[in-house]
Design an enzyme around this catalytic site. Structure first.
Site, PDB file in Angstrom:
ATOM      1  N   ASP A   1       0.864  -1.167   0.000  1.00  0.00           N
ATOM      2  CA  ASP A   1       0.000   0.000   0.000  1.00  0.00           C
ATOM      3  C   ASP A   1       0.908   1.227   0.000  1.00  0.00           C
ATOM      4  O   ASP A   1       2.097   1.134   0.307  1.00  0.00           O
ATOM      5  CB  ASP A   1      -0.895  -0.037   1.245  1.00  0.00           C
ATOM      6  CG  ASP A   1      -1.900   1.091   1.262  1.00  0.00           C
ATOM      7  OD1 ASP A   1      -2.326   1.516   0.171  1.00  0.00           O
ATOM      8  OD2 ASP A   1      -2.260   1.552   2.350  1.00  0.00           O
TER       9      ASP A   1
ATOM     10  N   THR B   1      -0.078   4.851   1.296  1.00  0.00           N
ATOM     11  CA  THR B   1      -0.229   5.700   2.465  1.00  0.00           C
ATOM     12  C   THR B   1      -0.022   4.913   3.744  1.00  0.00           C
ATOM     13  O   THR B   1      -0.714   3.938   4.014  1.00  0.00           O
ATOM     14  CB  THR B   1      -1.621   6.351   2.492  1.00  0.00           C
ATOM     15  OG1 THR B   1      -1.844   6.995   1.240  1.00  0.00           O
ATOM     16  CG2 THR B   1      -1.732   7.357   3.616  1.00  0.00           C
TER      17      THR B   1
ATOM     18  N   ASP C   1      -1.723  -1.148   6.172  1.00  0.00           N
ATOM     19  CA  ASP C   1      -1.999  -0.692   7.533  1.00  0.00           C
ATOM     20  C   ASP C   1      -3.447  -0.252   7.729  1.00  0.00           C
ATOM     21  O   ASP C   1      -3.850   0.068   8.828  1.00  0.00           O
ATOM     22  CB  ASP C   1      -1.072   0.472   7.899  1.00  0.00           C
ATOM     23  CG  ASP C   1      -1.333   1.716   7.035  1.00  0.00           C
ATOM     24  OD1 ASP C   1      -1.967   1.573   5.972  1.00  0.00           O
ATOM     25  OD2 ASP C   1      -0.901   2.810   7.426  1.00  0.00           O
TER      26      ASP C   1
END
Length: 785
Positions: free
Chosen positions: A301, A303, A537
């Site tokens: 991912d 961000t 996350d």
């Protein structure tokens, strides 16, 4: 709000909290971080092989042959060691889980207190400050410039303003302002946990080691009954007593069971968990350590994963010369009431000139601009270019400039001056653009080095982000993941899985990805035969994390990602990933090595069982002889070899490689061991002397197998092999030990024949090994050609 509950600024009373806990309206959600103590004990004690060995142990004890019950002591010791190591791993895992759990600030009986997130109840009044995580779904009841980062939910990196009445979802966190919200959905009803529950329906991480060893053990287990029956019948036919018949049969069965293989596999996994735990890596499934050694595609991912969640000012593009931009920007940042991430990124580089503030309009997500007036130092507007340029005649060229930077992935702000202050929060007409401020997400310092490592190891990197494709591509470029090409906008991705798989092969960066699309993209890569690891996350990563062959959550992420991931990087350091790969490679290479050790003896003794059954000869060993061979050439060395450093790269085909090694070499050892026994027995030696000859041949042949598997030779491995040889010599020449193991040297002629058979066995084993190595090199050369 909850049913029949009136919102109170003083929050709930203790009685109201107690009632909700009793009703089950609490955020407690049982997440199994590790196995229970009962499960650990059960898995190490109640196994099929322990049941067989335990039964044989009782038979030997009943027959009064205590010395031949040595394998039972080893069985008990093995189980104890396995239990102790797994409990150590459990304690490490549980401690790390506790450290990573989020907290919540709540108002109860008029006071603000901090509690574990799993103690929040429905109708609790929660407080949010910058950096705080939203731990349950709820409704905003008050807001003072409250802005949330919802990238964990959507992948979009831009903050979202929240006002009274807006919904909040667990998984987001505060980046600016303050606010309070009322808990509405807790526990399994919360959005983050709904996604986690869906993810939990998937299977555990696939482990070739575990599956391969289980398959081999299943074959061995189902061979025990027919082999035992044949062996028992042959010993009766050989005219042995009932006592000797049972003892010979027990020896034949004990010899084919790789007693320590499962134990050493469990210990190796458990020690890997402890090793990685010291590096702040939480392993939630033991086999997960091995999986990363097989990964050939790593999906990340953007961000919070490639980036650290903060912003940085990259460049100032001057549109008007002669201005003291450093002082202007420093004054604007100091005047800002709510320090959002954008202001914080600018403030770091520009000191406050201490200009007196004459007027201000705070930034809001609706206006997308802020104003600060400093009297003689001017009136300044800072905001989104599209808002400040709207309808202005001079906007054409500047608009093209800021759009060009935006396409490169920058977040662009415009600084403009005006002749007067805004009236009623309406922009004045006399705006003059003076500068563009280019801001970007800060890439984690250790990402580039980790990504370089994976590229060198042949692991493809795919950036899968919910953010703008251009922004994602910019971050990927700065992280060293891609040098060119375009990002793919997943909004235009087809539904067909085969087409998705082709797109996944063609592009490295993907933007505007939804949680379900992430999951679909992982499956598409797997359909191409890839072993996929996924890092993330946010809640939007949950389904993909669980569907990947290995899900890795960043420690700063939401609880839902950590609950479904197999590995959690508690410090969020990507420099840890190469260490995890190294640990996985050490684990899989060493377990393959010790599996070869154990299973050579299994193949050898099984063939001896069959030959004995067909010929009707007495079985050439007592149980204690095979226990001796097992401990000196397998058990003790395997323990050290399983924990030794090993950087060998993983190659698929674990079971095939083992079978190609153990069947030929086990057969060679069996042939020459039986030859020694037969020649001794028919050359005038007693049964005890003949068994000594067979034990000596098997011991030395197995020792040579150990020497082969210990290559490349290091000082520690030389010490290990030398120690085992010294122990072997002591067994034969120390009277007490020789008597304990029922060893009796035959006359010189028989001993010479035994020596020749042993030497030929070693030469043939070495010749086969060298031939196999040359064959591998030849195949490798053909592959490169």
């Amino acid at each position: 709000m909850g049913e029949n509950t009136r919102y109170s600024v003083s929050g709930l009373t203790e009685a109201e909290v107690r009632q909700r806990v009793e009703d089950g309206r609490v955020n407690a959600y049982v997440q199994k971080a590790s196995r229970t103590y009962a499960e650990i004990i059960r898995s190490n004690v109640l196994t099929r092989f322990n049941a067989v060995l335990g039964g044989l142990f009782l038979v030997v004890i009943i027959l009064g042959s205590i010395n031949d019950a040595l394998f039972g002591m080893v069985l008990i010791l093995n189980s104890l060691i396995g239990i102790i190591q797994e409990i150590r791993a459990k304690k490490t895992l549980d401690a790390l889980s506790l450290i990573s759990a989020p907290k919540a600030k709540v108002i109860r009986e008029g006071s603000q207190i901090e509690i574990p997130y799993d103690q929040v109840v429905v109708d609790d009044l929660l407080v949010l400050h910058p950096g705080d995580q939203v731990v349950v779904d709820g409704t905003v009841v008050s807001s003072a410039g409250l802005e949330l980062d919802e990238s964990m939910l959507t992948g979009e990196s831009l903050p979202v303003g929240k006002v009274s009445g807006d919904e909040l979802f667990s998984g987001s966190h505060t980046v600016a302002g303050t606010g309070r919200y009322l808990a509405v959905k807790v526990g399994s009803e919360a959005y983050a946990q709904e996604l986690a529950d869906k993810a939990r329906k998937f299977s555990l991480s696939k482990s070739e080691l575990r599956e391969g060893i289980d398959r081999l053990l299943k074959w061995i287990f189902w061979s025990i009954v027919p082999v035992a029956m044949l062996l028992f019948y042959s010993q009766v036919r050989a005219g042995l007593s009932i006592h000797d018949t049972f003892i010979g049969t027990v020896a034949g069965i004990v010899g084919i069971i790789p007693q320590g293989l499962v134990l050493l596999t469990s210990i190796a996994f458990a020690i890997s968990v402890i090793t990685l735990g010291r590096q702040r890596v939480l392993v939630q499934e033991l086999p997960a350590v091995e999986v990363l050694a097989r990964v050939d595609v790593l999906c990340v991912d953007k961000t919070g994963t490639l980036t650290d969640g903060t912003l940085q000012t990259c460049e100032i593009v001057e549109l008007e010369e002669g201005l003291d931009l450093s002082s202007i920007l420093g004054a604007i940042c100091n005047a800002s009431i709510h320090k959002n991430p954008t202001i914080a990124a600018i403030e770091v580089n520009y000191p406050d000139p201490h200009w007196p503030l004459t007027g201000s309009v705070p930034f809001s997500s609706e206006r997308k601009w802020s104003y600060a007036g400093f009297g003689e130092h001017g009136h300044w507007i800072l905001g989104a270019p599209e808002m400040l340029l709207d309808g202005k005649e001079t906007s054409g060229k500047i608009k093209e400039t800021h759009e060009a930077y935006a396409k490169k992935g920058y977040r662009v702000l415009m600084l403009a001056r005006s002749e007067s202050a805004p009236a009623n929060s309406v922009l004045p007409d006399s705006l003059v653009p003076v500068a563009l401020i280019l801001i970007a997400e800060r890439v984690r310092k250790d990402v580039a080095e980790a990504m370089k490592f994976f590229r060198e190891q042949g692991v493809a990197i795919k950036v899968i982000s919910g953010d703008n494709p251009s922004t994602a591509h910019s971050v990927a470029r700065r992280a060293g993941i891609t040098n060119g090409g375009d990002a793919y906008d997943v909004r235009f991705m087809p539904e067909d899985e085969a087409e998705v798989a082709e797109i996944m092969e063609a592009y490295d960066v993907f933007g505007r990805v939804t949680p379900y699309q992430k999951q679909k993209m992982v499956k598409a890569l797997q359909s191409k035969g890839h072993v996929v690891a996924m890092t993330g996350d946010g809640v939007n990563d949950v389904l993909a994390l669980k569907d990947a062959d290995l899900g890795m959550a960043v420690g700063s992420g939401v609880a839902a990602t950590k609950s479904v991931a197999r590995i959690v990087l508690l410090d969020g350091k990507f420099a840890t990933l190469p260490r995890i790969v190294a640990e996985g490679r050490r684990l899989i290479a060493n377990i393959e090595l010790v599996a070869n050790l154990f299973l050579v003896k299994t193949v050898c003794v099984m063939l001896i069982d069959l030959v004995t059954s067909v010929t009707g000869m007495p079985f050439p060993f007592l149980p204690r002889h095979l226990s001796l061979v097992s401990e000196i050439t397998i058990g003790i060395p395997a323990f050290f070899l399983a924990l030794a450093p090993n950087i060998k790269r993983y190659k698929p085909g674990f079971v095939d490689r083992i079978l190609h090694f153990v069947i030929p070499i086990g057969s060679i050892a069996a042939i020459f061991t039986m030859a020694s026994f037969y020649l001794a027995l028919n050359g005038g030696a007693s049964l005890e002397e003949s068994r000594t000859a067979a034990t000596l041949t098997l011991l030395l042949s197995s020792m040579w197998v150990l020497i082969i598997l210990a290559r490349p030779i290091t000082r520690l491995r030389i010490l290990l092999v030398a120690s085992m040889n010294i122990l072997m010599v002591m067994v034969f020449f120390v009277p007490f030990m020789r008597n304990f193991f029922a060893l009796d040297f035959p006359q010189f002629k028989i001993l010479l024949i035994t020596g020749i058979m042993t030497l030929v066995s070693i030469v043939v084993i070495e010749a086969y090994w060298r031939l196999r190595i040359r064959s591998k090199v030849s195949e490798s050369d053909k592959g490169r050609g």
